[in-house]
Design a protein around this motif. Structure first.
Motif, PDB file in Angstrom:
ATOM      1  N   GLU A  62      10.435  20.652  44.301  1.00 33.61           N
ATOM      2  CA  GLU A  62       9.067  21.111  44.566  1.00 33.61           C
ATOM      3  C   GLU A  62       9.024  22.509  45.201  1.00 33.61           C
ATOM      4  OE1 GLU A  62       6.071  18.414  46.053  1.00 33.61           O
ATOM      5  OE2 GLU A  62       7.469  16.747  45.793  1.00 33.61           O
ATOM      6  N   GLN A  63      10.181  23.054  45.513  1.00 30.86           N
ATOM      7  CA  GLN A  63      10.230  24.387  46.108  1.00 30.86           C
ATOM      8  C   GLN A  63      10.262  25.430  44.988  1.00 30.86           C
ATOM      9  OE1 GLN A  63      12.903  24.877  49.375  1.00 30.86           O
ATOM     10  NE2 GLN A  63      12.367  22.913  50.247  1.00 30.86           N
ATOM     11  N   THR A  64       9.122  25.568  44.352  1.00 33.44           N
ATOM     12  CA  THR A  64       8.955  26.473  43.221  1.00 33.44           C
ATOM     13  C   THR A  64       8.970  27.924  43.698  1.00 33.44           C
ATOM     14  OG1 THR A  64       6.558  26.495  43.452  1.00 33.44           O
ATOM     15  CG2 THR A  64       7.508  24.744  42.047  1.00 33.44           C
ATOM     16  N   PRO A  65       9.048  28.876  42.771  1.00 32.55           N
ATOM     17  CA  PRO A  65       8.956  30.280  43.179  1.00 32.55           C
ATOM     18  C   PRO A  65       7.684  30.590  43.965  1.00 32.55           C
ATOM     19  CG  PRO A  65       9.794  30.147  40.950  1.00 32.55           C
ATOM     20  CD  PRO A  65       9.384  28.742  41.349  1.00 32.55           C
ATOM     21  N   VAL A  66       6.571  29.960  43.618  1.00 30.23           N
ATOM     22  CA  VAL A  66       5.314  30.190  44.345  1.00 30.23           C
ATOM     23  C   VAL A  66       5.442  29.668  45.773  1.00 30.23           C
ATOM     24  CG1 VAL A  66       2.861  29.624  44.470  1.00 30.23           C
ATOM     25  CG2 VAL A  66       3.885  30.176  42.272  1.00 30.23           C
ATOM     26  N   VAL A  67       6.009  28.490  45.953  1.00 30.25           N
ATOM     27  CA  VAL A  67       6.198  27.931  47.294  1.00 30.25           C
ATOM     28  C   VAL A  67       7.098  28.841  48.117  1.00 30.25           C
ATOM     29  CG1 VAL A  67       7.232  26.015  48.604  1.00 30.25           C
ATOM     30  CG2 VAL A  67       5.738  25.527  46.659  1.00 30.25           C
ATOM     31  N   ARG A  68       8.201  29.289  47.527  1.00 28.93           N
ATOM     32  CA  ARG A  68       9.116  30.183  48.252  1.00 28.93           C
ATOM     33  C   ARG A  68       8.425  31.494  48.620  1.00 28.93           C
ATOM     34  NH1 ARG A  68      12.600  27.905  44.440  1.00 28.93           N
ATOM     35  NH2 ARG A  68      12.589  29.767  43.139  1.00 28.93           N
ATOM     36  N   HIS A  69       7.567  31.990  47.736  1.00 29.70           N
ATOM     37  CA  HIS A  69       6.836  33.232  48.028  1.00 29.70           C
ATOM     38  C   HIS A  69       5.836  33.010  49.166  1.00 29.70           C
ATOM     39  CE1 HIS A  69       5.680  37.319  47.078  1.00 29.70           C
ATOM     40  NE2 HIS A  69       4.408  36.951  47.156  1.00 29.70           N
ATOM     41  N   ILE A  70       5.173  31.870  49.181  1.00 28.09           N
ATOM     42  CA  ILE A  70       4.232  31.570  50.254  1.00 28.09           C
ATOM     43  C   ILE A  70       4.970  31.454  51.585  1.00 28.09           C
ATOM     44  CG2 ILE A  70       2.674  29.785  51.167  1.00 28.09           C
ATOM     45  CD1 ILE A  70       1.713  29.458  48.230  1.00 28.09           C
ATOM     46  N   VAL A  71       6.147  30.852  51.587  1.00 29.67           N
ATOM     47  CA  VAL A  71       6.941  30.774  52.815  1.00 29.67           C
ATOM     48  C   VAL A  71       7.293  32.180  53.288  1.00 29.67           C
ATOM     49  CG1 VAL A  71       9.187  30.077  53.757  1.00 29.67           C
ATOM     50  CG2 VAL A  71       7.840  28.452  52.400  1.00 29.67           C
ATOM     51  N   GLU A  72       7.739  33.015  52.365  1.00 31.48           N
ATOM     52  CA  GLU A  72       8.102  34.402  52.698  1.00 31.48           C
ATOM     53  C   GLU A  72       6.899  35.165  53.257  1.00 31.48           C
ATOM     54  OE1 GLU A  72       8.956  38.011  49.757  1.00 31.48           O
ATOM     55  OE2 GLU A  72      10.453  36.406  49.618  1.00 31.48           O
ATOM     56  N   GLN A  73       5.762  35.051  52.605  1.00 31.80           N
ATOM     57  CA  GLN A  73       4.562  35.749  53.065  1.00 31.80           C
ATOM     58  C   GLN A  73       4.045  35.173  54.386  1.00 31.80           C
ATOM     59  OE1 GLN A  73       3.406  38.619  51.757  1.00 31.80           O
ATOM     60  NE2 GLN A  73       5.286  38.383  50.576  1.00 31.80           N
ATOM     61  N   SER A  74       4.232  33.886  54.582  1.00 30.84           N
ATOM     62  CA  SER A  74       3.847  33.269  55.853  1.00 30.84           C
ATOM     63  C   SER A  74       4.677  33.844  56.993  1.00 30.84           C
ATOM     64  CB  SER A  74       4.030  31.749  55.793  1.00 30.84           C
ATOM     65  OG  SER A  74       3.142  31.183  54.867  1.00 30.84           O
ATOM     66  N   HIS A  75       5.983  33.978  56.769  1.00 29.98           N
ATOM     67  CA  HIS A  75       6.849  34.582  57.792  1.00 29.98           C
ATOM     68  C   HIS A  75       6.400  36.011  58.110  1.00 29.98           C
ATOM     69  CE1 HIS A  75       9.755  31.449  58.473  1.00 29.98           C
ATOM     70  NE2 HIS A  75      10.017  31.330  57.182  1.00 29.98           N
ATOM     71  N   GLN A  76       6.040  36.768  57.082  1.00 26.67           N
ATOM     72  CA  GLN A  76       5.575  38.136  57.313  1.00 26.67           C
ATOM     73  C   GLN A  76       4.267  38.143  58.103  1.00 26.67           C
ATOM     74  OE1 GLN A  76       5.535  40.828  54.020  1.00 26.67           O
ATOM     75  NE2 GLN A  76       7.511  40.108  53.270  1.00 26.67           N
ATOM     76  N   ALA A  77       3.348  37.259  57.766  1.00 24.13           N
ATOM     77  CA  ALA A  77       2.073  37.188  58.486  1.00 24.13           C
ATOM     78  C   ALA A  77       2.305  36.783  59.939  1.00 24.13           C
ATOM     79  CB  ALA A  77       1.128  36.202  57.797  1.00 24.13           C
ATOM     80  N   ILE A  78       3.226  35.863  60.185  1.00 26.53           N
ATOM     81  CA  ILE A  78       3.552  35.439  61.548  1.00 26.53           C
ATOM     82  C   ILE A  78       4.092  36.627  62.339  1.00 26.53           C
ATOM     83  CG2 ILE A  78       5.148  34.032  62.919  1.00 26.53           C
ATOM     84  CD1 ILE A  78       4.847  31.890  60.595  1.00 26.53           C
ATOM     85  N   ARG A  79       5.006  37.387  61.740  1.00 23.06           N
ATOM     86  CA  ARG A  79       5.574  38.558  62.429  1.00 23.06           C
ATOM     87  C   ARG A  79       4.499  39.593  62.765  1.00 23.06           C
ATOM     88  NH1 ARG A  79       9.782  37.568  58.874  1.00 23.06           N
ATOM     89  NH2 ARG A  79       9.046  39.062  57.342  1.00 23.06           N
ATOM     90  N   ARG A  80       3.478  39.701  61.926  1.00 24.12           N
ATOM     91  CA  ARG A  80       2.404  40.684  62.131  1.00 24.12           C
ATOM     92  C   ARG A  80       1.230  40.127  62.935  1.00 24.12           C
ATOM     93  NH1 ARG A  80       3.090  42.075  56.030  1.00 24.12           N
ATOM     94  NH2 ARG A  80       4.273  44.019  56.161  1.00 24.12           N
ATOM     95  N   SER A  81       1.347  38.882  63.372  1.00 21.25           N
ATOM     96  CA  SER A  81       0.220  38.177  64.010  1.00 21.25           C
ATOM     97  C   SER A  81      -1.000  38.228  63.088  1.00 21.25           C
ATOM     98  CB  SER A  81      -0.113  38.795  65.370  1.00 21.25           C
ATOM     99  OG  SER A  81       0.952  38.633  66.257  1.00 21.25           O
TER     100      SER A  81
END
Length: 89
Positions: A62-81
């Motif tokens: 279930e860890q599709t490319p879209v899921v992995r991209h959302i995880v990556e973008q979530s980490h970036q958003a967290i770093r930027r508050s």
């Protein structure tokens, strides 16, 4: 989206809408279940941290490319508050 509400990046689901389908099937108490297929859903830093845990705990298939991209973008958003905004139809 950063605190000034500037859009940092935009991306969409895959052709099969697999991310949306996975959200609809998610457990009732899951943050994924709260992502609206028809409206706007915005997650802040604490919610994104929880969402990342949920997504990283999905079975490998279930860890599709879209899921992995959302995880990556979530980490970036967290770093930027910042925030992650999901836009339904």
């Amino acid at each position: 989206m950063n605190r000034a509400q500037d859009v940092v990046e935009e991306f969409g689901d895959d052709a099969e809408d697999s991310f949306l389908a996975m959200c609809v099937r998610a457990p009732e108490n899951s943050l994924r279940r709260g992502i609206s297929p028809y409206d706007l859903t915005m997650f802040n830093t604490p919610q994104l941290e929880r969402l990342v845990v949920e997504l990283e705990q999905l079975p490998e298939e279930e860890q599709t490319p879209v899921v992995r991209h959302i995880v990556e973008q979530s980490h970036q958003a967290i770093r930027r508050s910042g925030y992650l905004l999901f836009i339904g139809d």
